[in-house]
Design a protein around this motif. Structure first.
Motif, PDB file in Angstrom:
ATOM      1  N   TYR A 503      -4.812   0.307   9.706  1.00 33.04           N
ATOM      2  CA  TYR A 503      -4.814  -0.937   8.945  1.00 33.04           C
ATOM      3  C   TYR A 503      -3.461  -1.186   8.295  1.00 33.04           C
ATOM      4  N   GLN A 504      -3.058  -2.445   8.310  1.00 39.01           N
ATOM      5  CA  GLN A 504      -1.961  -2.875   7.448  1.00 39.01           C
ATOM      6  C   GLN A 504      -2.561  -3.222   6.096  1.00 39.01           C
ATOM      7  N   VAL A 505      -1.867  -2.843   5.024  1.00 41.43           N
ATOM      8  CA  VAL A 505      -2.441  -2.957   3.686  1.00 41.43           C
ATOM      9  C   VAL A 505      -1.849  -4.149   2.944  1.00 41.43           C
ATOM     10  N   HIS A 506      -2.723  -5.015   2.441  1.00 44.33           N
ATOM     11  CA  HIS A 506      -2.360  -6.100   1.517  1.00 44.33           C
ATOM     12  C   HIS A 506      -2.903  -5.709   0.150  1.00 44.33           C
ATOM     13  N   LEU A 507      -2.141  -5.960  -0.901  1.00 48.29           N
ATOM     14  CA  LEU A 507      -2.561  -5.535  -2.242  1.00 48.29           C
ATOM     15  C   LEU A 507      -2.431  -6.673  -3.248  1.00 48.29           C
ATOM     16  N   GLY A 516      -4.136 -16.014  -5.541  1.00 48.57           N
ATOM     17  CA  GLY A 516      -2.912 -15.810  -4.777  1.00 48.57           C
ATOM     18  C   GLY A 516      -3.129 -14.751  -3.718  1.00 48.57           C
ATOM     19  N   PHE A 517      -2.088 -14.530  -2.920  1.00 46.68           N
ATOM     20  CA  PHE A 517      -2.202 -13.667  -1.760  1.00 46.68           C
ATOM     21  C   PHE A 517      -1.629 -12.266  -1.966  1.00 46.68           C
ATOM     22  N   GLY A 518      -1.217 -11.939  -3.196  1.00 48.09           N
ATOM     23  CA  GLY A 518      -0.764 -10.584  -3.449  1.00 48.09           C
ATOM     24  C   GLY A 518       0.516 -10.250  -2.710  1.00 48.09           C
ATOM     25  N   ARG A 519       0.619  -8.994  -2.298  1.00 46.45           N
ATOM     26  CA  ARG A 519       1.863  -8.537  -1.673  1.00 46.45           C
ATOM     27  C   ARG A 519       1.574  -7.552  -0.554  1.00 46.45           C
ATOM     28  N   LYS A 520       2.499  -7.515   0.376  1.00 52.56           N
ATOM     29  CA  LYS A 520       2.494  -6.485   1.413  1.00 52.56           C
ATOM     30  C   LYS A 520       3.690  -5.579   1.165  1.00 52.56           C
ATOM     31  N   VAL A 521       3.442  -4.289   1.113  1.00 51.27           N
ATOM     32  CA  VAL A 521       4.532  -3.330   0.980  1.00 51.27           C
ATOM     33  C   VAL A 521       5.075  -3.047   2.373  1.00 51.27           C
ATOM     34  N   SER A 560       5.538  -0.233  -8.648  1.00 48.50           N
ATOM     35  CA  SER A 560       6.603   0.106  -7.697  1.00 48.50           C
ATOM     36  C   SER A 560       6.018   0.332  -6.310  1.00 48.50           C
ATOM     37  N   GLU A 561       6.848   0.181  -5.308  1.00 52.02           N
ATOM     38  CA  GLU A 561       6.387   0.441  -3.942  1.00 52.02           C
ATOM     39  C   GLU A 561       5.944   1.888  -3.798  1.00 52.02           C
ATOM     40  N   GLU A 562       6.578   2.778  -4.524  1.00 54.72           N
ATOM     41  CA  GLU A 562       6.185   4.188  -4.457  1.00 54.72           C
ATOM     42  C   GLU A 562       4.760   4.361  -4.969  1.00 54.72           C
ATOM     43  N   ALA A 563       4.418   3.654  -6.046  1.00 56.72           N
ATOM     44  CA  ALA A 563       3.075   3.783  -6.606  1.00 56.72           C
ATOM     45  C   ALA A 563       2.020   3.219  -5.679  1.00 56.72           C
ATOM     46  N   LEU A 564       2.414   2.281  -4.828  1.00 56.27           N
ATOM     47  CA  LEU A 564       1.460   1.624  -3.935  1.00 56.27           C
ATOM     48  C   LEU A 564       1.385   2.269  -2.558  1.00 56.27           C
ATOM     49  N   SER A 565       2.200   3.248  -2.304  1.00 58.40           N
ATOM     50  CA  SER A 565       2.259   3.826  -0.957  1.00 58.40           C
ATOM     51  C   SER A 565       1.460   5.126  -0.881  1.00 58.40           C
TER      52      SER A 565
END
Length: 565
Positions: A503-507, A516-521, A560-565
């Motif tokens: 899966y590609q993750v949207h957050l 809104g559509f959030g973000r993709k890392v 941060s992207e690190e926190a979301l990965s």
């Protein structure tokens, strides 16, 4: 010395410029079909295929079906061929339609407003058991979908559905699809206005009417007078949202042009207040604009959201008023932000008449015919004759006396239909997935169910509202872009370099509160096997880092992207 003669320069080949007649808009006089879908609709209205199903195809079998009916017009009656078993997701985009087609169908029963009697629910369950191998999924548009339907059985299924006031008419196709509505319309104590009469009148005027059976593409509608904003109005082609006008009282705020898929757009307000008795007229005006001005050249640009984006709200309202309504609309207020985070009506709630409604959570919308029949029996045994489906793949039993509530809740728990679900059970949705869908790349329903179990075991103390939406392909039937955690199915490489489901993750997507559509890392993809570990990790980081009262979507926007990965 004489100069060497030069060869004449080769003439630059002239590039052939292909021209098209605008965007295929009927209002501009462009009636010539510009793609195969427009051609088969011009050749014969999709509604006409019912006669052929009843008199030819159901008698001669699957192989007798004309291809333009099979993969086109039959959708006007809720029928799609389902995916042939055993075809992996890597072949979805490679194989021809006839290679993906099984000789069985998905059949969608439209349930406008999510409203069912217990008699209707019992019939839906009986059809499932007799004709659909027990399948009966609740969709996020309040419908029920069967699988394993044989063409030979379709006329009998229609007879049984229509005998209790149900239909599959225009449940699919380039048509006005089901009109979703608040599942507690007319009974909720906090309701602003009951939109049910408008839904009934739209059904009477529009559904099955050949004036509206050839649209550029699907047309999705929503009507709700609930302050919970419980119909995902922001992502429908048209939505009427309950508001109180300071001078005129309760009515609806008009939205147009929402939609997801691969090019998501939040709908826009036209700034117009519509009284209840004018909703069908305004609906007819908007759908007529779509029919006449909608783009018919490219299927990828044929949704209303593209026209609205090009015109803007001001022009769209002006065309609606000047050309279709022949009068001005009343300016009105925007809907208030909902005060509650959950909008699915799960749990026990008092009705305005003093009785109670009881909402419960199947797993990712997956039920079966036997369970639906038992729900109907339970409802009747506890004094109810009415049930509802929701846009969150949940169900509600209405009109329960206080003395019956505890007994009903316990009986539902025994069916694994809890009225007190964990945030994970309550907030996880999944589309049909590769099990039956020809567009899908990965499995979804079983994956979602097992993810719920894992998260309940690993994070039992998690108590925040959270939405986890799982989709088998990029088309967003499960609304991945507006979920806290949206999972778009695709094939990925595991640590051994093997291609596997993932899966590609949207957050951080959201509806209602700060839609809104959030973000993709960038590059954030997980394999199916890694999914529980990933979701556990990101939710625990949210627990550690969130501020008081902070929603997951708000945290995901700043993390941060690190926190979301």
């Amino acid at each position: 010395m004489a100069a060497t003669p030069q060869k004449p320069a080769a003439a630059t080949p002239r590039r052939k410029v292909s021209r098209h007649r605008g965007e295929g808009q009927w209002a501009a006089g462009h009636f010539t079909p510009l793609n195969g879908n427009e051609q088969f609709k011009k050749d014969d209205d999709g509604l006409n295929v019912r006669t052929r199903i009843e008199t030819i195809y159901s008698k001669r079998g699957f192989d007798s079906i004309d291809p333009n009916d099979l993969r086109g017009r039959m959708r006007w009656w809720g029928l799609y061929t389902q995916r042939k078993p055993g075809i992996d997701g890597g072949k979805t985009a490679i194989l021809e339609p006839e290679e993906l087609d099984d000789s069985y169908f998905m059949l969608r029963v439209r349930i406008d407003g999510g409203r069912l009697t217990t008699q209707q629910l019992r019939v839906i369950g009986e059809i499932s058991q007799e004709f659909a191998r027990g399948t009966a999924d609740i969709t996020d548009r309040q419908n029920v979908q069967y699988h394993w339907i044989r063409i030979e059985d379709v006329p009998e299924i229609w007879n049984r559905l229509e005998a209790v006031g149900l239909s599959t008419t225009e449940a699919c196709g380039d048509t006005p699809r089901v009109v979703i509505g608040s599942p507690v319309a007319g009974i909720a104590a906090d309701e602003i206005i009951d939109g049910s009469p408008a839904i009934d009148e739209i059904q009477r005027r529009i559904i099955g009417n050949k004036a509206f059976s050839n649209l550029p593409r699907k047309f999705k509608s929503a009507i709700s007078g609930s302050p919970l904003l419980d119909v995902a109005h922001e992502i429908n082609d048209i939505a009427f949202v309950g508001v109180n006008h300071p001078e005129h009282g309760p009515g609806f705020d008009l939205w147009v042009g929402g939609g997801l898929s691969t090019n998501p757009k939040i709908g826009v307000r036209l700034g117009a207040w519509v009284p209840l008795d004018e909703v069908p007229e305004v609906y007819e005006g908007v759908i007529s604009i779509f029919r006449d001005y909608g783009y018919r050249r490219l299927r990828t640009r044929a949704r209303l959201k593209f026209l609205v984006a090009d015109w803007g709200a001001e022009k769209f309202r002006q065309v609606l008023e000047d050309e279709y309504l022949k009068r001005a609309l009343v300016d009105g207020p925007a809907p208030a932000q909902p005060v509650e985070r959950w909008r699915d009506h799960v749990g026990v709630h008092r009705q305005k008449d003093g009785r109670f409604y009881v909402g419960f959570a199947p797993r990712v919308g997956r039920v079966d015919g036997a369970t639906l029949t038992k729900i109907a029996e339970l409802a009747e045994a506890h004094g109810s004759g009415r049930v509802r489906t929701t846009v969150e793949q949940k169900m509600i039993i209405l009109d329960v006396e206080e003395a019956q509530v505890e007994s009903l809740s316990e009986a539902l728990e025994a069916l694994d239909l809890t009225t007190r679900p964990s945030p994970f059970r309550r907030g996880t949705m999944a589309c049909t997935g590769i099990e039956y869908c020809k567009l899908a790349i990965v499995e979804t329903k079983a994956r979602g169910s097992s993810l719920i179990d894992e998260l309940e075991r690993r994070i039992p103390d998690f108590d925040e509202p959270i939405t986890i939406n799982i989709n088998g392909c990029p088309n967003a039937c499960a609304r991945i872009q507006v979920a806290d955690i949206g999972l778009k199915g695709l094939l990925v490489l595991n640590d051994k370099g093997e291609q596997v489901e993932g899966y590609q993750v949207h957050l951080g997507g959201a509806l209602g509160l700060e839609a809104g559509f959030g973000r993709k890392v960038r590059g954030l993809k997980v394999t199916s096997d890694e999914l529980p570990d990933y979701v556990e990790r990101v939710l625990k980081r949210f627990q550690d880092e969130r501020e008081d009262g902070e929603r997951f979507a708000t945290w995901a926007a700043r993390a941060s992207e690190e926190a979301l990965s």
